[in-house]
Design a protein around this motif. Structure first.
Motif, mmCIF file in Angstrom:
data_model
loop_
_atom_site.group_PDB
_atom_site.id
_atom_site.type_symbol
_atom_site.label_atom_id
_atom_site.label_comp_id
_atom_site.label_asym_id
_atom_site.label_seq_id
_atom_site.Cartn_x
_atom_site.Cartn_y
_atom_site.Cartn_z
ATOM 1 N N ASP A 28 0.781 -1.233 0.295
ATOM 2 C CA ASP A 28 0.024 0.202 0.171
ATOM 3 C C ASP A 28 0.727 1.256 0.094
ATOM 4 O O ASP A 28 0.441 2.369 -0.310
ATOM 5 N N GLN A 29 1.767 1.083 0.095
ATOM 6 C CA GLN A 29 3.079 2.121 0.486
ATOM 7 C C GLN A 29 3.971 2.315 -1.233
ATOM 8 O O GLN A 29 4.646 3.034 -0.943
ATOM 9 N N MET A 30 3.938 1.678 -2.315
ATOM 10 C CA MET A 30 4.168 2.102 -3.323
ATOM 11 C C MET A 30 4.520 2.814 -4.032
ATOM 12 O O MET A 30 3.068 3.569 -3.955
ATOM 13 N N ALA A 31 5.757 3.041 -4.415
ATOM 14 C CA ALA A 31 6.039 4.039 -5.848
ATOM 15 C C ALA A 31 5.825 3.250 -7.010
ATOM 16 O O ALA A 31 6.891 2.387 -6.824
ATOM 17 N N ILE A 32 5.169 3.554 -8.062
ATOM 18 C CA ILE A 32 5.068 3.079 -9.298
ATOM 19 C C ILE A 32 5.557 3.610 -10.745
ATOM 20 O O ILE A 32 5.148 3.993 -10.500
ATOM 21 N N LEU A 33 7.080 2.997 -10.972
ATOM 22 C CA LEU A 33 7.131 3.716 -12.143
ATOM 23 C C LEU A 33 7.260 2.619 -13.272
ATOM 24 O O LEU A 33 7.843 1.429 -13.657
ATOM 25 N N VAL A 34 6.295 3.640 -14.240
ATOM 26 C CA VAL A 34 6.575 2.365 -16.127
ATOM 27 C C VAL A 34 7.694 3.346 -16.279
ATOM 28 O O VAL A 34 7.046 4.672 -17.027
ATOM 29 N N VAL A 35 8.516 2.948 -17.641
ATOM 30 C CA VAL A 35 8.708 3.836 -18.781
ATOM 31 C C VAL A 35 8.486 2.922 -19.971
ATOM 32 O O VAL A 35 8.424 1.814 -20.335
ATOM 33 N N GLY A 36 7.682 3.386 -20.710
ATOM 34 C CA GLY A 36 7.339 2.837 -22.247
ATOM 35 C C GLY A 36 6.802 3.499 -23.036
ATOM 36 O O GLY A 36 6.115 4.948 -22.402
ATOM 37 N N PRO A 37 6.106 2.838 -23.834
ATOM 38 C CA PRO A 37 5.335 4.084 -25.535
ATOM 39 C C PRO A 37 3.500 3.870 -24.266
ATOM 40 O O PRO A 37 3.203 3.405 -23.406
ATOM 41 N N LYS A 38 3.103 5.319 -25.072
ATOM 42 C CA LYS A 38 1.862 5.564 -24.488
ATOM 43 C C LYS A 38 0.672 4.659 -25.330
ATOM 44 O O LYS A 38 -0.096 4.295 -24.396
ATOM 45 N N GLU A 39 1.203 4.465 -26.483
ATOM 46 C CA GLU A 39 -0.298 3.321 -27.169
ATOM 47 C C GLU A 39 -0.029 2.020 -26.840
ATOM 48 O O GLU A 39 1.090 1.674 -27.663
ATOM 49 N N GLY A 40 -0.997 1.420 -26.599
ATOM 50 C CA GLY A 40 -0.926 0.113 -26.764
ATOM 51 C C GLY A 40 -0.965 -0.724 -25.070
ATOM 52 O O GLY A 40 -1.457 -1.852 -25.002
#
Length: 723
Positions: free
Chosen positions: A448-460
């Motif tokens: 419940d205390q997670m920072a979530i980072l996503v690196v990737g394309p916007k579409e799809g």
């Protein structure tokens, strides 16, 4: 050559372990692997080195190893990049590099290279985030002489300016490429999210900080941090301890003690801000995902139980993350999770994976599920037993050479840990219970205390990232290097506009220049590479002002690069590859520096041209026109008599290495091409060193451009049977 009748004690133990690992003879053949019985492994004792503190405060750790006539040294210095001021990020790394390459008061860097090569010896220096380091290796017979040189490098570096310039160029090349690798982006930016942008643990070099660094800064850094009472020196190899210690005292003993090392207290966030952080990167076809929060410090009493928990999470092919996320659900190319610990500050608890863009949401949910299941489905007795066995069985490989043991001992000394830490580690793992592993899972993993980072394309993506929390966009734009700009006045701008008009006339006149929509140029070029000069054939189709298709014919095939404002890709014999966004941005800037593009844009209010000086080039006095446009500065050398642009200069990346520096193009051999007069020869240099000469063979102006000339090819799909 090994001496007859001698063997290192731990090598003998390794042999015993290997023999002990073989299954005992059984009266009947077993049918299942679980029925195999093994005798208990014999005890493995780590050799204990000798520790001595010299009168000047230097700590020396010695470990004899007579298997080979070699001696290795390793050094830890109480310094590190985390002590840098924010305006000089990079000064520690550059200091650590140029200490060695820049030579000493008695030997230049090149002379040092020759000396070591003649001895088959090695001396290296560096400064990392938490400490400075140095290493040395040599033959036993050369030890006194090489140790003297090693000490000279540590004590008396001169920081030669030419080597500083080379190292700064290398640093700038790294900055230019820092957004090319998605996983590098993921780990770098995740560290900033966890520790905070104001923490040195999250800082990265920029063009501006590298540009500020001077030789005086390197000298001052060395003077402040390099003293014997800030140094741990380790020696391992074929020596007699008493004799080696006397040699060390004779070499380092007269080095005066400096001020006591300061207490390291580096600021960082103690509480992460949960939520979703997103980096849009469209030159890739998958998502890189990381989530977590702060971990622990290594001296935490729960450290051993956490190590077992980490093994259960992702320490082997049978671990939970690998089995569930990768194998059963088929969501991950790579997946890992650990509660990390650092020696003197909190590490980071991090779970990360790479997955297809269309399973981004499913990947996030799978990682969160595994984090929750560490308490919802707590580790079993069997999991804990296998994890402990895996750690203990691999323990010996962390200490199977004197070099590894010595490096560990030097590290323990540097951070103030007991020198029997290895033995304590083994004993600590053995004592871990299932209850303790379950306890630390609940104590140090907080879904419940997670920072979530996503690196990737916007579409799809399969689900909106907002499904998992408030989304914060992360800007990874690389700030442009500071560019020298001359002061302009109304008078100099008026002169600049007049010279551009003169150049337009020299190119064929305003009507001809403004009518140019495309050009197809074919040329041969000589390129200077680290492997020597190579000759290539190339063609460049440009649709003004910002679309380029360039083909280069190489021995192994044709490489085609396509750059547009919205896309960039590379066509190779092996298929289509994306071009990183940073390189696309650099290519677009290069197009804006094309003299034809500048002249066609001369009437735009945002383009400011001013005469800022003059210079002698090839016996001619050229007027220097500074062109500021879209944040870039380009210097044009214009011949006032003919109006021809004979020189183009700007700060930019080397086309092959990516290093930042001054690029100069000398233009000559102007000829008519479809009513427009253009240069047919270009000689290019980088920081004064020539790297390319191109001779144009033909230029076609306003040749019809195919509709798909700048389009990305459709992916090839396998045909169905019968089609």
């Amino acid at each position: 050559m090994r001496r007859k009748g001698t063997m290192r004690p731990w090598m003998g133990t390794l042999l015993a372990l290997a023999l002990a690992a073989a299954p005992a003879a059984a009266p009947a053949q077993v049918k299942k692997v679980d029925e195999l019985k093994y005798p208990p492994l014999p005890r493995f004792n780590v050799p204990s080195p000798t520790r001595v503190e010299l009168d000047n405060g230097m700590v020396v750790i010695l470990l004899e190893d007579h298997e080979l006539p070699l001696i290795d040294a390793t050094v830890r210095v109480r310094t590190g990049a985390r002590l840098e001021p924010q305006e000089l990020i990079g000064v520690a790394q550059i200091t650590g590099s140029v200490m060695r390459t820049g030579g000493t008061k008695t030997m230049t860097g090149d002379e040092l290279d020759d000396f070591l090569e003649g001895k088959a010896a090695r001396v290296e220096t560096f400064i990392g985030d938490e400490f400075g380091g140095a290493s040395m290796s040599c033959l036993k017979g050369d030890f006194p002489e090489v140790l003297k040189v090693f000490a000279d490098v540590l004590r008396n570096p001169v920081f030669a300016q030419d080597k500083i310039d080379i190292t700064k160029n290398q640093a700038n090349a790294g900055i230019a490429r820092q957004n090319d690798n998605p996983q590098s982006i993921l780990f770098r930016e995740f560290q900033e999210i966890i520790y905070g942008a104001d923490s040195p643990y999250a800082w990265s070099e920029t063009y501006a900080t590298i540009a500020r660094i001077t030789r005086d800064d390197l000298v001052a850094w060395h003077k402040k941090h390099y003293h014997p009472n800030r140094i741990v020196l380790g020696l391992a190899g074929d020596f007699d301890t008493a004799q080696a210690l006397e040699l060390v005292k004779a070499t380092f003993g007269d080095w005066a003690k400096g001020a006591a090392p300061e207490k390291v207290d580096v600021a960082y966030n103690k509480q992460v801000k949960p939520g979703v952080y997103y980096i849009e990167k469209n030159d890739m076809t998958q998502s890189n995902i990381s989530m977590g929060h702060l971990g622990i410090v290594r001296n935490n009493p729960d450290y051993y139980a956490v190590e077992v928990l980490n093994q259960i999470m992702s320490g082997s092919f049978a671990s939970r993350l690998f089995s569930n996320v990768r194998s059963k659900k088929g969501l991950a190319y790579a997946v890992r999770g650990t509660v990390n610990s650092d020696w003197d500050h909190h590490g980071i608890f991090q779970m990360w994976m790479t997955t297809k863009t269309e399973t981004t949401g499913a990947g996030i949910e799978a990682l969160l599920e595994e984090a929750r299941n560490l308490t919802a489905l707590p580790p079993t007795d069997e999991e804990v037993a296998k994890a402990k066995m895996g750690i203990l069985n691999s323990f010996i490989f962390n200490s199977d050479s004197s070099g590894k043991i010595l490096s560990q001992q030097v590290t323990y000394e540097y951070y103030g840990y007991p020198l029997d830490w290895l033995t304590r580690y083994r004993n600590g793992i053995e004592k871990v219970t299932t209850a303790q592993v379950r306890e630390v899972a609940a104590k140090y993993v907080h879904p419940d205390q997670m920072a979530i980072l996503v690196v990737g394309p916007k579409e799809g993506q399969d689900k909106p990232l907002s499904t998992y929390g408030t989304v914060t966009a992360v800007d990874i734009t690389i700030p442009e290097p500071p560019t020298a700009r001359a002061e302009v006045t109304d008078e100099t701008k008026k002169a600049g506009a007049a010279l551009l008009a003169r150049a337009v006339d020299a190119f064929g006149g305003a009507a001809k220049v403004d009518a140019v929509e495309s050009s197809l140029q074919k040329a041969s070029a000589a390129l200077k590479t680290p492997q020597g000069e190579i000759e290539v054939k190339m063609s460049a189709l440009m649709a003004f002002p910002d679309r380029l298709r360039q083909e280069v014919v190489l021995p192994f095939g044709t490489m085609t690069t396509v750059i547009t404002p919205d896309d960039a890709f590379l066509l190779t014999p092996g298929g289509t590859q994306p071009v990183p966004d940073s390189r696309r941005a650099d290519a677009l800037r290069d197009m804006r520096r094309n003299p034809m593009v500048i002249l066609k844009a001369r009437k735009q209010p945002a383009l400011v041209a001013a005469v800022v000086g003059q210079e002698e080039v090839g016996g001619k006095t050229l007027q220097t026109v500074q062109v500021e446009w879209m944040g870039d500065v380009t210097l044009l050398g214009v011949d006032p008599e003919t109006g021809r642009i004979l020189k183009v200069a700007y700060e930019g990346p080397h086309p092959m290495s990516g290093a930042r520096g001054e690029i100069v193009q000398m233009l000559s051999d102007y000829r008519d091409a479809g009513g427009v007069t253009v240069p047919f020869r270009v000689e290019a240099s980088f920081n004064g060193e020539p790297f390319m000469t191109a001779t144009t063979e033909s230029v076609e102006i306003n040749k019809p451009v195919a509709a798909d000339a700048f389009a990305r090819p459709e992916p090839v799909t396998a045909q169905k049977d019968g089609q």
